[in-house]
Motif scaffolding. Sequence first.
Motif, PDB file in Angstrom:
ATOM      1  N   VAL A  38      84.460 152.746  71.415  1.00 31.69           N
ATOM      2  CA  VAL A  38      83.495 152.226  70.450  1.00 31.69           C
ATOM      3  C   VAL A  38      84.201 151.302  69.474  1.00 31.69           C
ATOM      4  O   VAL A  38      85.350 151.516  69.100  1.00 31.69           O
ATOM      5  CB  VAL A  38      82.804 153.392  69.698  1.00 31.69           C
ATOM      6  CG1 VAL A  38      83.806 154.183  68.873  1.00 31.69           C
ATOM      7  CG2 VAL A  38      81.671 152.880  68.823  1.00 31.69           C
ATOM      8  N   GLY A  39      83.494 150.231  69.076  1.00 32.31           N
ATOM      9  CA  GLY A  39      83.991 149.361  68.024  1.00 32.31           C
ATOM     10  C   GLY A  39      83.918 150.055  66.682  1.00 32.31           C
ATOM     11  O   GLY A  39      82.912 150.702  66.357  1.00 32.31           O
ATOM     12  N   ALA A  40      84.963 149.925  65.887  1.00 31.07           N
ATOM     13  CA  ALA A  40      85.009 150.616  64.598  1.00 31.07           C
ATOM     14  C   ALA A  40      83.910 150.160  63.658  1.00 31.07           C
ATOM     15  O   ALA A  40      83.500 150.902  62.761  1.00 31.07           O
ATOM     16  CB  ALA A  40      86.375 150.405  63.954  1.00 31.07           C
ATOM     17  N   GLY A  68      77.550 153.505  66.826  1.00 28.32           N
ATOM     18  CA  GLY A  68      78.871 153.451  66.232  1.00 28.32           C
ATOM     19  C   GLY A  68      79.710 154.699  66.419  1.00 28.32           C
ATOM     20  O   GLY A  68      79.443 155.536  67.292  1.00 28.32           O
ATOM     21  N   PRO A  69      80.747 154.847  65.595  1.00 27.61           N
ATOM     22  CA  PRO A  69      81.659 155.983  65.725  1.00 27.61           C
ATOM     23  C   PRO A  69      80.975 157.351  65.654  1.00 27.61           C
ATOM     24  O   PRO A  69      81.423 158.293  66.311  1.00 27.61           O
ATOM     25  CB  PRO A  69      82.617 155.775  64.551  1.00 27.61           C
ATOM     26  CG  PRO A  69      82.641 154.287  64.354  1.00 27.61           C
ATOM     27  CD  PRO A  69      81.229 153.845  64.624  1.00 27.61           C
ATOM     28  N   ARG A  98      87.863 161.695  75.838  1.00 26.41           N
ATOM     29  CA  ARG A  98      88.777 161.074  74.880  1.00 26.41           C
ATOM     30  C   ARG A  98      88.064 159.955  74.141  1.00 26.41           C
ATOM     31  O   ARG A  98      87.227 159.250  74.716  1.00 26.41           O
ATOM     32  CB  ARG A  98      90.005 160.512  75.601  1.00 26.41           C
ATOM     33  CG  ARG A  98      90.873 161.594  76.235  1.00 26.41           C
ATOM     34  CD  ARG A  98      92.078 160.967  76.920  1.00 26.41           C
ATOM     35  NE  ARG A  98      91.668 160.087  78.009  1.00 26.41           N
ATOM     36  CZ  ARG A  98      92.421 159.093  78.485  1.00 26.41           C
ATOM     37  NH1 ARG A  98      93.588 158.836  77.953  1.00 26.41           N
ATOM     38  NH2 ARG A  98      91.988 158.343  79.489  1.00 26.41           N
ATOM     39  N   LEU A  99      88.426 159.788  72.863  1.00 30.10           N
ATOM     40  CA  LEU A  99      87.810 158.773  72.014  1.00 30.10           C
ATOM     41  C   LEU A  99      88.782 157.624  71.789  1.00 30.10           C
ATOM     42  O   LEU A  99      89.958 157.839  71.493  1.00 30.10           O
ATOM     43  CB  LEU A  99      87.422 159.376  70.667  1.00 30.10           C
ATOM     44  CG  LEU A  99      86.874 158.395  69.607  1.00 30.10           C
ATOM     45  CD1 LEU A  99      85.555 157.793  70.067  1.00 30.10           C
ATOM     46  CD2 LEU A  99      86.708 159.103  68.266  1.00 30.10           C
ATOM     47  N   ALA A 100      88.288 156.384  71.958  1.00 25.84           N
ATOM     48  CA  ALA A 100      89.062 155.195  71.644  1.00 25.84           C
ATOM     49  C   ALA A 100      88.271 154.357  70.645  1.00 25.84           C
ATOM     50  O   ALA A 100      87.173 153.885  70.952  1.00 25.84           O
ATOM     51  CB  ALA A 100      89.344 154.388  72.898  1.00 25.84           C
ATOM     52  N   LEU A 101      88.815 154.193  69.449  1.00 26.63           N
ATOM     53  CA  LEU A 101      88.180 153.424  68.388  1.00 26.63           C
ATOM     54  C   LEU A 101      88.856 152.057  68.331  1.00 26.63           C
ATOM     55  O   LEU A 101      90.070 151.961  68.143  1.00 26.63           O
ATOM     56  CB  LEU A 101      88.333 154.164  67.056  1.00 26.63           C
ATOM     57  CG  LEU A 101      87.414 153.769  65.905  1.00 26.63           C
ATOM     58  CD1 LEU A 101      85.972 154.121  66.230  1.00 26.63           C
ATOM     59  CD2 LEU A 101      87.846 154.475  64.637  1.00 26.63           C
ATOM     60  N   VAL A 102      88.081 150.993  68.523  1.00 32.32           N
ATOM     61  CA  VAL A 102      88.639 149.645  68.592  1.00 32.32           C
ATOM     62  C   VAL A 102      88.441 148.951  67.248  1.00 32.32           C
ATOM     63  O   VAL A 102      87.313 148.637  66.867  1.00 32.32           O
ATOM     64  CB  VAL A 102      87.962 148.822  69.706  1.00 32.32           C
ATOM     65  CG1 VAL A 102      88.567 147.424  69.767  1.00 32.32           C
ATOM     66  CG2 VAL A 102      88.111 149.527  71.045  1.00 32.32           C
ATOM     67  N   PRO A 103      89.522 148.696  66.509  1.00 30.86           N
ATOM     68  CA  PRO A 103      89.374 148.012  65.213  1.00 30.86           C
ATOM     69  C   PRO A 103      88.877 146.587  65.398  1.00 30.86           C
ATOM     70  O   PRO A 103      89.110 145.942  66.427  1.00 30.86           O
ATOM     71  CB  PRO A 103      90.805 148.023  64.645  1.00 30.86           C
ATOM     72  CG  PRO A 103      91.558 149.031  65.448  1.00 30.86           C
ATOM     73  CD  PRO A 103      90.916 149.049  66.806  1.00 30.86           C
ATOM     74  N   GLN A 108      86.888 142.051  71.352  1.00 34.27           N
ATOM     75  CA  GLN A 108      88.296 142.460  71.453  1.00 34.27           C
ATOM     76  C   GLN A 108      88.641 142.686  72.926  1.00 34.27           C
ATOM     77  O   GLN A 108      88.891 143.813  73.369  1.00 34.27           O
ATOM     78  CB  GLN A 108      88.539 143.736  70.640  1.00 34.27           C
ATOM     79  CG  GLN A 108      88.356 143.586  69.150  1.00 34.27           C
ATOM     80  CD  GLN A 108      89.429 142.700  68.523  1.00 34.27           C
ATOM     81  OE1 GLN A 108      90.472 142.455  69.100  1.00 34.27           O
ATOM     82  NE2 GLN A 108      89.154 142.200  67.316  1.00 34.27           N
ATOM     83  N   PRO A 109      88.642 141.628  73.724  1.00 32.42           N
ATOM     84  CA  PRO A 109      88.789 141.791  75.178  1.00 32.42           C
ATOM     85  C   PRO A 109      90.102 142.412  75.613  1.00 32.42           C
ATOM     86  O   PRO A 109      90.122 143.238  76.520  1.00 32.42           O
ATOM     87  CB  PRO A 109      88.634 140.367  75.710  1.00 32.42           C
ATOM     88  CG  PRO A 109      88.961 139.479  74.556  1.00 32.42           C
ATOM     89  CD  PRO A 109      88.498 140.209  73.342  1.00 32.42           C
ATOM     90  N   ALA A 110      91.212 142.032  74.990  1.00 35.74           N
ATOM     91  CA  ALA A 110      92.512 142.554  75.423  1.00 35.74           C
ATOM     92  C   ALA A 110      92.601 144.054  75.162  1.00 35.74           C
ATOM     93  O   ALA A 110      93.065 144.826  76.020  1.00 35.74           O
ATOM     94  CB  ALA A 110      93.635 141.814  74.710  1.00 35.74           C
ATOM     95  N   ALA A 111      92.148 144.482  73.993  1.00 40.21           N
ATOM     96  CA  ALA A 111      92.206 145.909  73.665  1.00 40.21           C
ATOM     97  C   ALA A 111      91.338 146.722  74.613  1.00 40.21           C
ATOM     98  O   ALA A 111      91.743 147.790  75.093  1.00 40.21           O
ATOM     99  CB  ALA A 111      91.769 146.123  72.220  1.00 40.21           C
ATOM    100  N   VAL A 112      90.143 146.227  74.898  1.00 41.09           N
ATOM    101  CA  VAL A 112      89.249 146.959  75.798  1.00 41.09           C
ATOM    102  C   VAL A 112      89.828 146.997  77.212  1.00 41.09           C
ATOM    103  O   VAL A 112      89.796 148.035  77.883  1.00 41.09           O
ATOM    104  CB  VAL A 112      87.843 146.324  75.789  1.00 41.09           C
ATOM    105  CG1 VAL A 112      86.965 146.931  76.882  1.00 41.09           C
ATOM    106  CG2 VAL A 112      87.190 146.511  74.423  1.00 41.09           C
TER     107      VAL A 112
END
Length: 425
Positions: free
Chosen positions: A201-203, A209-210, A224-229, A239-243
Motif C-alpha cells: 500500500v502507498g503510505a 490506505g494503510p 506481510r505488509l509493505a508500506l511504500v513511501p 513508485q515503480p521501482a519500489a513496487v
Amino acid sequence: MPHVPRRAERGPDDQDRGVIGPSLGTTWHMWDRQIPELSQHWRIFRYDLPGHGGAPAHAAASVAELGDRLLATLDGLGVQRFGYAGCSIGGAIGADLALRHPHRVASLALVASSPRFGTADEFRRRGVIVRTNGLEPMARTAPERWFTPGFAAAQPAIVEWAVQMVRTTDPGCYIAACEALAAFDIRGALGRIGVPTLVLVGAEDQVTGPAEARTLVAGIPDARLALVPGASHLAPVEQPAAVSDLLLMHFSTAWQQDTSAAIPVLPHVTAPAAPSTPFVPVAEIAPAAAKPDAVAPTPDDRYEQGTKVRREVLGDAHVDAVNNSADAFTEDFQELVTRYAWGEVWSRDGLDRRTRSVITLTALVTSGHLEGLAAHTRAALRNGLTPAEIKEVLLQTAVYSGIPAAGAAFAVAQKVIQEETTPPA
C-alpha cells in the motif's frame, strides 16, 4: 472466438506464470513499468476489465464473476497454477480466487486493496453519478484519488494519461464494477486465505490506505505488509521501482514454497479448453459461462435474501436506520416486510428492478404515500433509472393520479435527485 488476456509477456515456456490485474478505471498499462523486471523471471499475463482499455463491454455483475471469467481464460491457455498481483478491484479478484480456488493460486500480492471497499452506499452513489453525468466527474477527480499532490504537479503527462483512461472506459461496465465493489465483503473470510500473501500500500493512499492494508494483514495468516513511501493509490505508477522490487522479492520467495499439497482441491468445473492459440494482444478476460437455473429459496432463506435485496435497493443507511428504530412492538412487522416484500416479491425474476421501481414510484404517488417516495427515488436511481426517466414516470402519473399528488412528488424527487447526482467537488 474465445477471449484471452489482453497482453501476454512472453518468456521461456518452462517459466512460472504470473497474472496481473488492474484497478477500476485503468488499463493493463498501469503495470508497464513492472513488466521488464518481472518478465525476466515469470511469464506474465495482463488483462483489462470489461469495457476498459478497448476490451469488449461485457459487464460483470460481481467480483466472483470477474474471477470466474479470468479462470476460464487461463484454462483455455493451459495455465493451471499461477502467482497473482492485483491493484484495488484487481486485488479483490485475486483474494476471491484465493478463497474459492486456492489450489490455483500459488502466491498473492494485494496492492491498494481492501476486504471491503468503503461502503456499499458510496459505490452505488458513484454508479448513479456516472449514469447521470457520464464518466467526466470520475475522470476529473482521478488524479487526486490516485496520486500524491507532488507527483501530480511534477508529472502532468501521466496525470493526463490517467484522466484519459477513465474517459475511455465504458460507462456501463464502470457502473457494474461499482456495483460489484459495493457487494464485495470478505472481512469474515480472511482467515481462510492460505497462500503466501503480500499486502502492498502507498503510505499516502486516501482510497484504500494503510488502515485497510493492516486489516488485511491482521486477518490473513502470515501475510506481510509493505508500506511504500511517497505513493498514493496507484503505487505501481508512482513508485515503480519500489513496487517492482517488492513484488520480485515476494514472488521469488513464495514460488519456493509449495503450498499446494496442504490446500484441499475444491470441486471446480472448468470451461472447455479453447484451441491452442499464440499469446497475442486481443480482448478481455473470457465472458461468463451460462449459469444453471437458480433454485427457489426456501422459507428459511427468504429473510436473508430479503435483507440482501433490501440493502441493495434502498441502501445500507436506510435499512440500518429502520432496523435501529425497531423495537419489540415493530420488529415482527419489519421481519414480515423483509421476508415478504423483499425476499419474495422484489426477488422474483418476472420483472427487472428498473421496472419494479417504475411501478413502485407510480403506486406511492397514486396512493399518496409520499413518506416512502424519497427512499424509492434513491432506489430507482440505483436500479438504473435516469432523472429524465423518473420525470417521465411522474408526468405520466400526474395524468391519471392528479396534479396535486404529482406536484408534491416532484418536490420530493427533485431534492433526492439533486443530492444523489451532484458530482463530488
